[in-house]
Enzyme design. Structure first.
Site, PDB file in Angstrom:
ATOM      1  N   CYS A  74       0.845  -1.202   0.000  1.00  0.00           N
ATOM      2  CA  CYS A  74       0.000   0.000   0.000  1.00  0.00           C
ATOM      3  C   CYS A  74       0.879   1.250   0.000  1.00  0.00           C
ATOM      4  O   CYS A  74       1.388   1.627  -1.046  1.00  0.00           O
ATOM      5  CB  CYS A  74      -0.971  -0.008   1.171  1.00  0.00           C
ATOM      6  SG  CYS A  74      -0.294  -0.607   2.727  1.00  0.00           S
ATOM      7  N   SER A  75       1.061   1.885   1.149  1.00  0.00           N
ATOM      8  CA  SER A  75       1.803   3.147   1.156  1.00  0.00           C
ATOM      9  C   SER A  75       2.515   3.394   2.483  1.00  0.00           C
ATOM     10  O   SER A  75       2.708   4.540   2.879  1.00  0.00           O
ATOM     11  CB  SER A  75       0.846   4.307   0.871  1.00  0.00           C
ATOM     12  OG  SER A  75      -0.184   4.314   1.850  1.00  0.00           O
ATOM     13  N   CYS A  76       2.898   2.332   3.202  1.00  0.00           N
ATOM     14  CA  CYS A  76       3.533   2.488   4.511  1.00  0.00           C
ATOM     15  C   CYS A  76       4.809   3.325   4.370  1.00  0.00           C
ATOM     16  O   CYS A  76       5.599   3.122   3.450  1.00  0.00           O
ATOM     17  CB  CYS A  76       3.865   1.127   5.111  1.00  0.00           C
ATOM     18  SG  CYS A  76       2.380   0.144   5.403  1.00  0.00           S
TER      19      CYS A  76
HETATM   20 FE    FE Z   1       1.653   0.160   3.217  1.00  0.00          FE
END
Ligand code: FE
Length: 209
Positions: free
Chosen positions: A116-118
């Site tokens: 995702c976008s961690c």
């Molecule tokens: Fe993520």
């Protein structure tokens, strides 16, 4: 992002549509009583003044001038953050388990979250739009050298590239190499050279002189 980079081919009107969607969502949340009129402004100002790449820049600059601090930063990023005069409570915001990896003449590191976008909010702030792009997330793992070259980072074949996949458990970021010609600079001057991209591994640190 380096100027002239057009690897993602976003439409010119993307920002306008995004802003309109955000405005509609904010209005709906206020109408339903979930947030108040200044909730979004409060959060935005937090990311502008307290939690952002300026924190990462201070950590890296200190590591460049203080080898003992660098060792502590590499061994335990969160403990090193606690040594700084950063606002309290930051580690609870996507920063519980941050890890920093060091670029050297032999190894170049780059970060991604394939799922995702961690991203390490306390040290780098909010991720740029392209970091969440499925194309970047897939390609940087499959062909990191090609992607890095598109960002303007040309690596010798002898340099090993390591791609670090962040998750809710560990959020990675990069300790860039200190550029030559910065020997006389203060920590504050060194910090001013750092960009989020350099601390993500998609840029190197340069001295604009
Ligand atoms: Fe993520």
């Amino acid at each position: 992002m380096p100027s002239g980079y057009d690897g993602f081919k976003y439409g010119a009107d993307r920002e306008i549509y995004s802003a309109a969607k955000v405005k509609a969502l904010e209005s709906l949340l206020i109408e339903k009583g979930i947030i108040t009129g200044n909730t979004v402004d409060t959060i935005l100002s937090y990311f502008e003044t307290e939690m952002g790449p300026f924190n990462g820049a201070k950590l890296v600059a200190k590591a460049w001038v203080d080898p003992a601090f660098k060792a502590r930063l590499l061994a335990d990023c969160n403990a090193a953050c606690a040594e700084m005069d950063f606002p309290p409570g930051m580690s609870g915001a996507e920063g519980e388990h941050m890890r920093i990896v060091e670029n050297t003449p032999e190894v170049h590191n780059v970060i991604v979250c394939t799922l995702c976008s961690c991203y390490p909010w306390p040290t780098l702030g909010l991720p740029p739009y392209w970091f969440k792009d499925p194309t970047f997330r897939a390609r940087v793992v499959r062909e990191p050298r090609v992607v890095l070259k598109e960002f303007g980072v040309e690596l010798d074949d002898s340099v090993e590239v390591r791609v670090w996949d962040s998750s809710a458990q560990i959020r990675w970021w990069v300790l860039p190499m200190r550029p030559a010609g910065t020997e006389g600079m203060s920590e504050a001057q060194l910090a001013s050279l750092l960009t989020p991209e350099a601390m993500m591994g998609v840029a190197t640190v340069t001295v604009n002189r």
